[in-house]
Design a protein around this motif. Sequence first.
Motif, mmCIF file in Angstrom:
data_model
loop_
_atom_site.group_PDB
_atom_site.id
_atom_site.type_symbol
_atom_site.label_atom_id
_atom_site.label_comp_id
_atom_site.label_asym_id
_atom_site.label_seq_id
_atom_site.Cartn_x
_atom_site.Cartn_y
_atom_site.Cartn_z
ATOM 1 N N UNK A 1 0.815 -1.220 0.000
ATOM 2 C CA UNK A 1 0.000 0.000 0.000
ATOM 3 C C UNK A 1 0.851 1.273 0.000
ATOM 4 N N UNK A 2 1.920 1.355 0.808
ATOM 5 C CA UNK A 2 2.765 2.559 0.725
ATOM 6 C C UNK A 2 3.397 2.734 -0.654
ATOM 7 N N UNK A 3 3.734 1.627 -1.299
ATOM 8 C CA UNK A 3 4.308 1.724 -2.645
ATOM 9 C C UNK A 3 3.283 2.255 -3.647
ATOM 10 N N UNK A 4 2.045 1.734 -3.553
ATOM 11 C CA UNK A 4 0.986 2.240 -4.429
ATOM 12 C C UNK A 4 0.748 3.728 -4.181
ATOM 13 N N UNK A 5 0.826 4.156 -2.921
ATOM 14 C CA UNK A 5 0.608 5.562 -2.584
ATOM 15 C C UNK A 5 1.684 6.443 -3.211
ATOM 16 N N UNK A 6 2.928 6.001 -3.148
ATOM 17 C CA UNK A 6 4.037 6.768 -3.736
ATOM 18 C C UNK A 6 3.866 6.875 -5.245
ATOM 19 N N UNK A 7 3.536 5.762 -5.899
ATOM 20 C CA UNK A 7 3.360 5.771 -7.350
ATOM 21 C C UNK A 7 2.163 6.638 -7.742
ATOM 22 N N UNK A 8 1.109 6.599 -6.935
ATOM 23 C CA UNK A 8 -0.071 7.412 -7.226
ATOM 24 C C UNK A 8 0.263 8.901 -7.143
ATOM 25 N N UNK A 9 1.004 9.298 -6.125
ATOM 26 C CA UNK A 9 1.387 10.702 -5.977
ATOM 27 C C UNK A 9 2.280 11.157 -7.129
ATOM 28 N N UNK A 10 3.226 10.312 -7.518
ATOM 29 C CA UNK A 10 4.123 10.653 -8.612
ATOM 30 C C UNK A 10 3.361 10.768 -9.926
ATOM 31 N N UNK A 11 2.483 9.809 -10.189
ATOM 32 C CA UNK A 11 1.696 9.828 -11.425
ATOM 33 C C UNK A 11 0.795 11.054 -11.460
ATOM 34 N N UNK A 12 0.143 11.352 -10.330
ATOM 35 C CA UNK A 12 -0.760 12.504 -10.269
ATOM 36 C C UNK A 12 0.000 13.805 -10.512
ATOM 37 N N UNK A 13 1.194 13.916 -9.951
ATOM 38 C CA UNK A 13 2.002 15.120 -10.160
ATOM 39 C C UNK A 13 2.370 15.282 -11.633
ATOM 40 N N UNK A 14 2.789 14.192 -12.275
ATOM 41 C CA UNK A 14 3.114 14.245 -13.691
ATOM 42 C C UNK A 14 1.888 14.598 -14.525
ATOM 43 N N UNK A 15 0.764 13.990 -14.186
ATOM 44 C CA UNK A 15 -0.479 14.231 -14.912
ATOM 45 C C UNK A 15 -0.863 15.705 -14.825
ATOM 46 N N UNK A 16 -0.821 16.260 -13.622
ATOM 47 C CA UNK A 16 -1.173 17.665 -13.422
ATOM 48 C C UNK A 16 -0.232 18.581 -14.206
ATOM 49 N N UNK A 17 1.068 18.302 -14.135
ATOM 50 C CA UNK A 17 2.056 19.142 -14.815
ATOM 51 C C UNK A 17 1.848 19.149 -16.326
ATOM 52 N N UNK A 18 1.609 17.980 -16.902
ATOM 53 C CA UNK A 18 1.423 17.882 -18.349
ATOM 54 C C UNK A 18 0.121 18.552 -18.775
ATOM 55 N N UNK A 19 -0.953 18.326 -18.012
ATOM 56 C CA UNK A 19 -2.227 18.975 -18.349
ATOM 57 C C UNK A 19 -2.123 20.484 -18.230
#
Length: 211
Positions: free
Chosen positions: A148-166
């Motif tokens: 679960x902590x690993x999924x949380x880290x990947x989710x935060x990283x993906x969300x940050x990239x998604x926001x930046x690109x959008x």
Amino acid sequence: MHTATLLAFATVSFIGIATPGPTVLLALTNGSRYGVRRALAGMIGAVLSDFVLIGAVAIGLGALLAASEFWFTVLKWAGAAYLAFLGIMMLRSKGAIDGMLKANAGQGKGTLLSIGMKSFMVAVTNPKGYLFFSAFLPQFIDPSAPQMPQYAILALLFAWLDFTIMFGYAAFGSQAVRFLKTEGTKWLERACGGALLALAGSLALYRRAAS
């Protein structure tokens, strides 16, 4: 998690997000219609959908969609119908972008809630997202460590990239539309609407076995 793992995840995610899809097309359109500030609502909606999709995969719902033809089909047609609806509305806009810019200096008439919900619904009703994360995320998860902590880290990283690109797409749209005349804004809106319709068609033809 190891730095090399996160860098590999970020690289693949960046390529996947930057490739034009429904949410980045909406970011481009929102930036053109409303300006970057109001387009932020759509970005937040898309980021929230990232957490929903990754959370669903973490608790096994992605595997359920991969195994259940019925629920996959239900979600697929719901997503295709919603994309088609948005595409048709853009095709029928008749240069709404230009009118909005002149009347409201880029503020537009869309409420922040409606802008955010469009991006959120486009993402959470797309079964390809669940299947993608189901196949993609486990490759970066260490099964010997708490997951679960690993999924949380990947989710935060993906969300940050998604926001930046959008944000980049929205900023581009807000600037590009200023150099277009009325007829140009019509074609920009129609191009985005046509692209959403094409994505709706591809989603309708998408088969679970292809995942």
